[in-house]
Design a protein around this motif. Structure first.
Motif, mmCIF file in Angstrom:
data_model
loop_
_atom_site.group_PDB
_atom_site.id
_atom_site.type_symbol
_atom_site.label_atom_id
_atom_site.label_comp_id
_atom_site.label_asym_id
_atom_site.label_seq_id
_atom_site.Cartn_x
_atom_site.Cartn_y
_atom_site.Cartn_z
ATOM 1 N N ASP A 1 -22.554 85.504 -62.495
ATOM 2 C CA ASP A 1 -23.089 86.342 -63.573
ATOM 3 C C ASP A 1 -23.685 87.662 -63.083
ATOM 4 O OD1 ASP A 1 -22.490 84.371 -65.560
ATOM 5 O OD2 ASP A 1 -24.274 83.272 -64.955
ATOM 6 N N LEU A 2 -24.209 87.647 -61.859
ATOM 7 C CA LEU A 2 -24.819 88.861 -61.308
ATOM 8 C C LEU A 2 -23.973 89.473 -60.197
ATOM 9 C CD1 LEU A 2 -28.570 87.765 -61.193
ATOM 10 C CD2 LEU A 2 -27.338 88.956 -63.006
ATOM 11 N N MET B 1 -32.822 90.393 -63.768
ATOM 12 C CA MET B 1 -32.189 89.085 -63.847
ATOM 13 C C MET B 1 -32.225 88.359 -62.502
ATOM 14 S SD MET B 1 -31.498 88.616 -66.949
ATOM 15 C CE MET B 1 -30.619 87.061 -66.726
ATOM 16 N N ASP B 2 -32.074 89.110 -61.403
ATOM 17 C CA ASP B 2 -32.153 88.490 -60.082
ATOM 18 C C ASP B 2 -33.550 87.910 -59.854
ATOM 19 O OD1 ASP B 2 -30.748 88.226 -57.326
ATOM 20 O OD2 ASP B 2 -32.684 89.125 -56.833
ATOM 21 N N TYR C 1 -31.293 96.012 -65.143
ATOM 22 C CA TYR C 1 -30.836 94.697 -65.625
ATOM 23 C C TYR C 1 -30.625 93.728 -64.454
ATOM 24 C CZ TYR C 1 -27.567 91.115 -67.222
ATOM 25 O OH TYR C 1 -26.946 89.918 -67.479
#
Length: 243
Positions: free
Chosen positions: A29-30, A9-10, A5
């Motif tokens: 968020d990350l 996402m990164d 994930y």
């Protein structure tokens, strides 16, 4: 799952044209996943980093490296904030490692690229909470005995070196998150360790009993918490008879 994930996402965030917005998303968020992972690689040159798992829970994210080390760090890390919570957890685990029979993490602080992680050796096994309700029911009586022995040893000891951490209402020391953190050997069905002490502290015995199964419907329906209490009271009865 979490590593995939964060990696995905990164990668996606890399297409956001605004640099400040990219940095904001990655931080909020990350949890600065990429920066923290790279910082660990620099801090642990002896590790091979062939097999990496990412875990997320509470206020931390963590990296399990080659099934040898677990390295955790606060999600919203700020180097200007003291590492009081990490030091607190280390002090409690250091104190009770001498007292309880279960294996508990021995925490080591490591610093790299402006981040402070806490590292401990990986305890191989499986989280009891991930077994089926049937499996928990079949083995719960013997497993709960070990947990009752742990609670007896922890709650009824008062290490002098932790005196300044005794805050709030309570009558003994608690792990406070037993339900989610019992590690067992799936072949022998024996308890091999108890992890994640970030919520540990001074509290009531009733609270510790409640936290044995309150976050798991499977464990609650299997009667795990009730079995722990029965064993605990049997231990107290035996101690009273022996004295």
């Amino acid at each position: 799952m979490w590593r995939l994930y964060f990696e995905f996402m990164d990668f996606i965030v890399g297409f956001v044209p605004n640099r400040r917005l990219r940095e904001k998303i990655r931080k909020q968020d990350l949890y600065d996943y990429r920066k923290k992972f790279n910082a660990l690689r620099c801090a642990l040159p002896q590790a091979e980093f062939k097999h990496i798992r990412v875990i997320k829970g509470g206020w931390n994210i963590g990296f399990i490296i080659d099934n040898k080390y677990v390295c955790k760090i606060r999600k919203q890390y700020d180097k200007e904030i003291t590492n009081e919570k990490i030091m607190r957890e280390k002090r409690i685990t250091d104190a009770f490692a001498k007292i309880v029979s279960l294996k508990i993490p021995k925490i080591e602080l490591i610093q790299s690229k402006g981040f402070t992680f806490y590292k401990y050796n990986f305890i191989p096994g499986k989280n009891l909470n991930r077994l089926s309700r049937k499996k928990i029911s079949e083995n719960g009586w013997l497993l709960s005995q070990k947990i009752a022995e742990f609670i007896d040893a922890m709650h009824n000891n008062d290490p002098v070196e932790l005196a300044d951490l005794k805050t709030g209402h309570g009558d003994g020391w608690n792990h406070n998150d037993i339900c989610n953190n019992i590690i067992i050997n799936p072949k022998t069905m024996q308890v091999v360790g108890l992890i994640d002490w970030e919520y540990s502290g001074w509290g009531t015995l009733e609270t510790e009993f409640e936290n044995c199964d309150r976050f798991s419907k499977k464990m609650e329906k299997a009667g795990f918490g009730t079995a722990v209490q029965i064993h605990y009271h049997l231990i107290q009865k035996q101690k009273k008879s022996a004295s």
